[in-house]
Write an enzyme that holds these catalytic residues in place. Structure first.
Site, PDB file in Angstrom:
ATOM      1  N   HIS A 119      21.870 -15.501   8.005  1.00  0.00           N
ATOM      2  CA  HIS A 119      21.399 -16.203   6.820  1.00  0.00           C
ATOM      3  C   HIS A 119      21.163 -15.073   5.727  1.00  0.00           C
ATOM      4  O   HIS A 119      21.900 -15.083   4.815  1.00  0.00           O
ATOM      5  CB  HIS A 119      19.786 -16.764   7.001  1.00  0.00           C
ATOM      6  N   HIS A 136      18.443 -14.407  13.653  1.00  0.00           N
ATOM      7  CA  HIS A 136      18.148 -15.310  12.442  1.00  0.00           C
ATOM      8  C   HIS A 136      17.151 -14.255  11.626  1.00  0.00           C
ATOM      9  O   HIS A 136      16.159 -14.074  12.179  1.00  0.00           O
ATOM     10  CB  HIS A 136      17.369 -16.543  12.564  1.00  0.00           C
TER      11      HIS A 136
END
Lengths: 752, 752
Positions: free
Chosen positions: B600, B578
């Site tokens: 992301h 992430h």
């Protein structure tokens, strides 16, 4: 005034008016109308229009007119009731809601003085405004605006009652409260769902023929006791709207929506409603959620929701249609399914003639999905109804009338219905077309319906009438507009008078709940509806009449039809046109007068007066933001959230899953996207779902089952949280907010 | 230079550098870092920072450094290859793509001079820019920026190769083209799907134990020939990243992303890329669509798509979890399922102790869905993992380790997998947690996996490691950070060396495709990773290390692990953290160096240099706009569309369907909403789906099946439209655009 017949009653009302004022008003209305046909810049100028020129600004004259209108309207209503009672030769059958309404009237407490209290509404933080109630406008302007709004509501109430359409009790009580009178509520009637074991196609219970005769007169069907009475033109006294009165009422409203003080006042009220909701949300969001969390066994997923606006020919998604085509080919390749210029063709031959093989077909080559190319191009969008751009495939798969008797179309629709039945909590109101090209369209359509037994408890049928007289006239299919109206309405009247003469149609009509009027609203006809407009049977030019002209004649026929059907003990129809998707704001005005509820309503953004009136009258609006996103308005600019916050009654609908949606559950996709983009809370979503049930043509029994026994009551009293999953706090907020707005208007009207 | 071991090779590289420059760079990097911890205003100031202070602006010094870096990197790469070859004692096994890559290198034509031509790319309208290629910046600035970008790419290539992660051929050839050298490509290895009849849980094919010993040394596991070599600290020469070099490289990049001319240049290039795509779209949209329409039997629905980022504990939607709980209660009410403080409880007793009855449960009371309350509140969001706010239910239903051995969790996951198998074209890469709290976590997790046979061809497993050392340290679960790393990595090394010692783990690892690093990035540790940072076994304070510190140590261990596994003939792991969901842009910098791909990437918005580098290196980004919408960024502000248009490699993923999605098909919901809100064309959607397959840990065989035999080639050559449904015009546009950007950089680098 002629008590025997209501048509003269309407005329009487018109004649009692100051004709000079009406002429003034008409001139002004024409000016406003002219502005609608011009480009944006000019319209901007007109919106700056000095309202001193407007006759209703002459306040005394205006008030006088209003008093006359209010009084004569009441005499009129009384006349209608009397006449209906006489007609029925019996005590009037109260609508199922009657008792509740009477009851709720008793508990209604004075509005401004103290807040009503309800059972079971948890404590919440209220927004109270103290001090001057004129809301930042001068006292004169305030009173002027309130009187205009009051009269506008009275106009709507009149047309709703006449056609057995709905007008909310709260608004009605507010009007009665000002007038100090009382009235009967006439509610629409829907066919109850079949009992277990009952056949929805049963023709045995159809009522007998009383021998009436129906004939079209100046675009509106009249009912006569018998042929002799018809020849003498002595119609039965079914109260129907009067042409001249309608135009006067319309002109009043056209003037009102352009009136400066009213625009200012309504704009300010709407801004206030928005801010008030935001504050309410901030303060009570957690409390509302707490109510829902404590509500056992009910959540958004098992709340009933109705797809309030969906076209049958596009009710399956693109992948479903693709699969169906491939499947039909596997089974029926050698079946004769099509005839081209008299030559019969098998499905294989048909596909070969199109240089296609179903195995190779994809959603891309099917090409029914709206993309960026359709934005602001309704014409291109309509072409998307043709799979692979081939009208032959539309004919074969998406039509009720073709070589195979619409078998495939019926099968697809039954598959869609099956999916809804499996999902259990979802309902849909698909539209089937009647064009008015030919008088046997109804017979063919109802024969398709009965033959394929296209019935599902999860579907409620609507009839859509496209506004394409110009095309039919150009091809000489109809001699004049009146003939088109006759083709649309006369068969329904005949099947209503003598069901046994066309039992299939009579059965089909039992399952039809309303009429829709459809087409591209951004097309402008250039015609303005006025007393000078040709009558339908004189309208023989190729040019299309205006939106309002269409709406008036559909409404007038539906009103008479509903009177007749009510008398015959049959279900009535709602008028639920497409309105305000594009085009002039006058469309929204025409529907404010005539429609039980509308689809789209985007253009309410452009008129604060109409937006406020739609709020006050709580007119349901079936919104389809995904459809708009592909055609007229980008998703995040859609006013759905704004309308919802202000308290307009919005529901979510898919319009055309074939063109707009991606997943197997188009309605859930519609809710999910709205929830995500607009950050709707569970309470918001359940409120929208509840609105969709109320807006729909579901029967009284179903509404009781889905929303609770008191669903006809307004406010928290009518909300059964165990069924709706809408917080009582929200219901109280909505109800108190609406009552507060009415109380302000009451002050303004009484102030004079 | 020590040829026998690559670690000294890295150190040599470091020592060859001008140490004064590095010190400068470090100081500057610290300054930039300091700014990240301050508020927005200050950051604004820093971005105005006069780059004259930056040592790399001293152009000659900079170029010298770069040449050294480039040269030594090449000796280094050669050294790695030699050492790997020696290690394997055999000719190096070429990756499956090797042959294609060599081929594509041959056909690569000079970049600026003429456009490459491809088979089967239909004619389309190209955007050609003539004239000055310095793109509106001064020649000095242009050259400076290009050199910095070139070096940055070389840094990434080095770290990708070291860890058997991917670096695109186009970029690699561009680097070689400048350097005039050639290199071997080391590709990751994934486990092939089981043959029909093959048992994915079979432990018989595991390789024998070579007797190696693995020990953690300064936070990175070292491999020794045997215990004696371990005691003497003589590790095998697996090339692993060197700590000091890593920090130098990082400091260089920190300086680069703050360097004025590079910021200007990359900002301008990105703006150009955006405009170029818009023009391409306008000119060629219809042609692209035509290709897709003519592409038989393939459309968006039957293109393979992978949910590239999804947490196993939230991979079912809220309604699915609710139904599962109700169903489990109907079956298992009297089963002992929980033990509280040693006391065993039946499910009935458990629910009674929570004052709940499953029948009454609703999605509202379940309360696992993110709402407006979670926006910017990652802490509140994490609490949403507890159904009804009760950690007991999370334990019972969403954990692999509990009184019933994670049976329910395994069942739910298998149901989700069953839905994917039914949907046929959808795959998912769920993350399971390893915390590093205890050394037997892996054994327990793999035992759960094997016992419940949680295998599906449609699932590829990932391991997520939460960055919560501070919590474990505070509770005294671990003595220092090194122990946590040891708990995370040592068992994997041991099962790699001697699979038979832990066959269940060895089997599980075959089905694991990568590691993820997870937690709230907006939390700031206050620590900056530098040569002065304590080593992991010295890190015994309660404070959490920085994001970069975590990333470095995870990467270093994965790199060594992959070397070892590759040598043992086992599958390797990708590092897919992430990154850039929130927090400092330095996170994106750390992952630019170490991660095969990221989840992301929102904060690429904030750094044009990094955004351009992610574009050049074609680093895949798994984006989850619905998750962002509930946590960090409103939907219509999501940069997904912007990134996609500019040519960054984006895929769509759901993150947590339990918290964010409404429908039964969360991945389709994610695509549908993106398609609607961003008005994606079919070609856009299929390109994103193709990206998701490339980004994923699907095996080579599966990628060949889903994308075509040439999928490893870049540009239209590698695209099989019959499988991907991506237009060749689009592929050509992307490839030519990327090559053009590289050609500019080449000009800039050569210009000096």
């Amino acid at each position: 005034m002629d008590d025997g017949c209501s048509l003269p009653a309407f005329s009487a009302l018109a004649s009692m008016r100051n004709h000079k004022t009406d002429a003034h008003m008409r001139a002004f209305a024409e000016k406003v109308f002219a502005s609608e046909t011009k480009d944006e810049d000019v319209r901007e100028e007109i919106s700056m229009f000095d309202v001193a020129d407007c006759p209703i600004l002459h306040q005394e004259a205006c008030y006088a007119t209003m008093l006359i209108a209010a009084t004569s309207f009441h005499s009129l209503l009384a006349a209608i009731e009397t006449s209906v009672k006489v007609l029925l030769n019996a005590e009037y059958i109260l609508s199922p809601s009657k008792k509740h309404i009477m009851h709720s009237q008793e508990v209604l407490v004075p509005l401004l003085e103290e807040k009503p209290t309800y059972l079971e509404v948890p404590h919440f933080q209220r927004v109270a405004i103290t001090g001057d109630y004129a809301a930042g406008v001068t006292m004169d302007d305030f009173e002027l605006a309130c009187k205009g709004l009051y009269r506008a509501l009275a106009i709507r109430e009149k047309y709703m009652r006449l056609a057995f359409q709905r007008f909310p009790n709260t608004a009605s009580e507010f009007l009665r409260n000002i007038e100090g009178e009382n009235t009967l509520i006439l509610e629409p009637v829907f066919t109850s769902p079949p009992e277990p074991g009952e056949d929805p196609f049963n023709t045995k219970t159809l009522p007998p023929n009383p021998g009436y005769v129906a004939r079209m007169h100046e675009g509106v069907v009249c009912i006569y006791k018998d042929a002799a009475a018809a020849d003498k033109n002595q119609p039965l006294n079914l109260p129907a709207p009067d042409y001249a009165t309608f135009i006067d009422d319309m002109n009043f409203l056209i003037a009102l929506i352009a009136q400066g003080p009213t625009k200012t006042y309504t704009h300010r009220r709407l801004k206030f409603l928005m801010s008030k909701f935001n504050v309410h949300e901030m303060l009570n969001e957690m409390e509302e959620m707490k109510e829902l969390k404590n509500n056992p066994h009910r959540d958004f997923y098992n709340c009933r929701k109705v797809d309030t606006h969906i076209h049958a020919a596009a009710c399956m998604n693109q992948k479903h249609l693709l699969r169906f085509i491939k499947r039909s080919y596997r089974v029926d390749a050698n079946r004769v399914v099509y005839s081209m210029k008299g030559k019969e063709m098998t499905m294989k031959e048909l596909f070969e003639s199109l240089k296609l093989h179903p195995y190779d077909l994809t959603v891309d080559s099917l090409d029914v999905h709206a993309g960026r190319q359709t934005f602001q191009r309704f014409d291109k969008f309509n072409a998307k109804y043709n799979p692979v751009g081939a009208s032959e495939l539309r004919d074969l798969y998406l039509k009720t009338e073709n070589h195979i008797g619409g078998e495939y179309f019926a099968t697809i629709i039954k598959e869609v219905a099956g999916d809804l039945e499996d999902a259990k909590y979802q309902y849909a109101e698909p539209r089937l077309s009647i064009y008015g090209c030919n008088s046997n369209e109804w017979t063919k359509l109802s024969s398709w319906f009965n033959k394929h037994r296209v019935f599902s408890a999860n579907l409620k049928w609507m009839i859509q009438v496209p506004r394409i007289y110009d095309i039919f006239r150009a091809r000489n299919f109809v001699p004049h507009f009146g003939k088109m109206l006759e083709n649309i309405f006369l068969p329904v009247f005949q099947a209503t008078i003598d069901p046994q003469s066309n039992p299939e149609l009579a059965v089909f009509l039992k399952h039809v709940t309303g009429f829709d009027s459809v087409d591209d609203e951004s097309k402008h006809s250039g015609h303005m509806f006025s007393t000078k407009s040709p009558k339908p049977d004189e309208w023989d030019i190729v040019k299309n009449p205006s939106y309002t002209y269409y709406i008036y004649y559909m409404y007038a026929n539906i009103a008479v039809l509903n009177q007749l059907r009510r008398e015959r003990g049959l279900n009535t129809f709602l008028f639920r046109p497409h309105c305000g998707e594009a085009g002039a704001v006058t469309h929204l005005l025409a529907c404010f007068m005539t429609a039980d509820n509308i689809s789209h309503g985007l253009n309410l953004k452009k008129s604060p007066v109409l937006q406020y009136l739609y709020f006050l009258a709580q007119i349901p609006i079936a919104m389809s933001p995904l459809s708009n996103n592909s055609l007229f308005l980008e998703y995040n600019k859609n006013p759905l959230l704004e309308f919802h916050k202000k308290g307009l009654v919005v529901s979510l609908s898919t319009d055309d899953p074939m063109q707009f949606h991606y997943t197997k559950e188009p309605l859930m996709e519609e809710y999910a996207i709205a929830a995500q983009v607009f950050k709707l809370s569970t309470c918001d979503m359940c409120e929208i779902a509840k609105n969709s049930v109320l807006q729909s043509g579901l029967s009284h029994e179903e509404k009781v089952h889905f929303l609770g026994t008191n669903y006809l009551k307004e406010g928290p009293e009518g909300n059964d949280i165990r069924k709706t999953n809408v917080a009582q706090i929200r219901m109280a907020y909505r109800y108190e907010t609406l009552c507060y707005e009415f109380s302000l208007i009451k002050e303004g009207v009484k102030g004079d």
